[in-house]
Design a protein around this motif. Sequence first.
Motif, short mmCIF file in Angstrom:
data_model
loop_
_atom_site.label_atom_id
_atom_site.label_comp_id
_atom_site.label_asym_id
_atom_site.label_seq_id
_atom_site.Cartn_x
_atom_site.Cartn_y
_atom_site.Cartn_z
N ARG A 144 0.83 -1.21 0.00
CA ARG A 144 0.00 0.00 0.00
C ARG A 144 0.87 1.27 0.00
N ARG A 145 1.89 1.28 0.82
CA ARG A 145 2.76 2.45 0.90
C ARG A 145 3.45 2.71 -0.44
N ARG A 146 3.96 1.66 -1.05
CA ARG A 146 4.63 1.83 -2.35
C ARG A 146 3.68 2.38 -3.41
N VAL A 147 2.48 1.80 -3.47
CA VAL A 147 1.55 2.16 -4.54
C VAL A 147 1.02 3.58 -4.36
N LEU A 148 0.71 3.96 -3.13
CA LEU A 148 0.15 5.28 -2.90
C LEU A 148 1.18 6.40 -3.11
N GLN A 149 2.45 6.04 -3.24
CA GLN A 149 3.48 7.04 -3.55
C GLN A 149 3.54 7.34 -5.04
N ARG A 150 2.84 6.55 -5.85
CA ARG A 150 2.88 6.76 -7.30
C ARG A 150 2.05 7.99 -7.68
N PRO A 151 2.52 8.75 -8.67
CA PRO A 151 1.76 9.93 -9.11
C PRO A 151 0.36 9.54 -9.59
N GLY A 152 -0.62 10.29 -9.13
CA GLY A 152 -1.99 10.07 -9.59
C GLY A 152 -2.72 8.92 -8.93
N MET A 153 -2.05 8.19 -8.06
CA MET A 153 -2.69 7.06 -7.40
C MET A 153 -3.53 7.53 -6.22
#
Length: 205
Positions: free
Chosen positions: A136-145
């Motif tokens: 979750r932490r990795r994915v929510l750091q992505r732009p636009g996520m």
Amino acid sequence: MLVVGLTGSIGMGKSTAASRFREHGIEVFDADAEVHRLYAGPLAPDIERAFPDSLTDGKVDRAKLSARLVAEPQGFKRLESIVHPRIREGERRFLQAEHARGASVAVLEVPLLFEAGGYRTVDVRIVVSAPGDIQRRRVLQRPGMTEAKFETVVARQIPEAEKRARADFVVDTAGTVENCNSQIDTIITKLQAIRGDAYERFWRG
């Protein structure tokens, strides 16, 4: 030629694992990259017909399409019926080219390997995995996520425990890149002792 399926949920480290295979001279078919290519032109008209107003400058606008699917999750089935056959064509071309050049191993990097049934047409299944909080932490750091997009993606995939149980090899990607690479190196060594028949059965023709 041994056909390997590399999979894992969003944010689990598929790209890192795939890069390590390439460093060993083993080619990898990237299904996500193929989708980007198809969205940039070949499938744009079909997707526009299925999802009106989803294009920008003649290409599929992933943000628009994603917003549509978050609001209308049942649209995923419609999208998959358009995209998956073309991905399969790309996989076949890739594997036939690898076989023709004499490769002993080729990898298909497919996010929905189990969900879309691709696990049946490979010899070995590798799952990259990490704890849910790290994902979750990795994915929510992505732009636009957003949380909504993340939950929509995860909802389409089988539970992580089931993926791990169905894998021939599991790569724990919670640690460093070096640790992930070490695990891939060990798997590559083990692959040398495995004889497969998936190419002859499913991909040659």
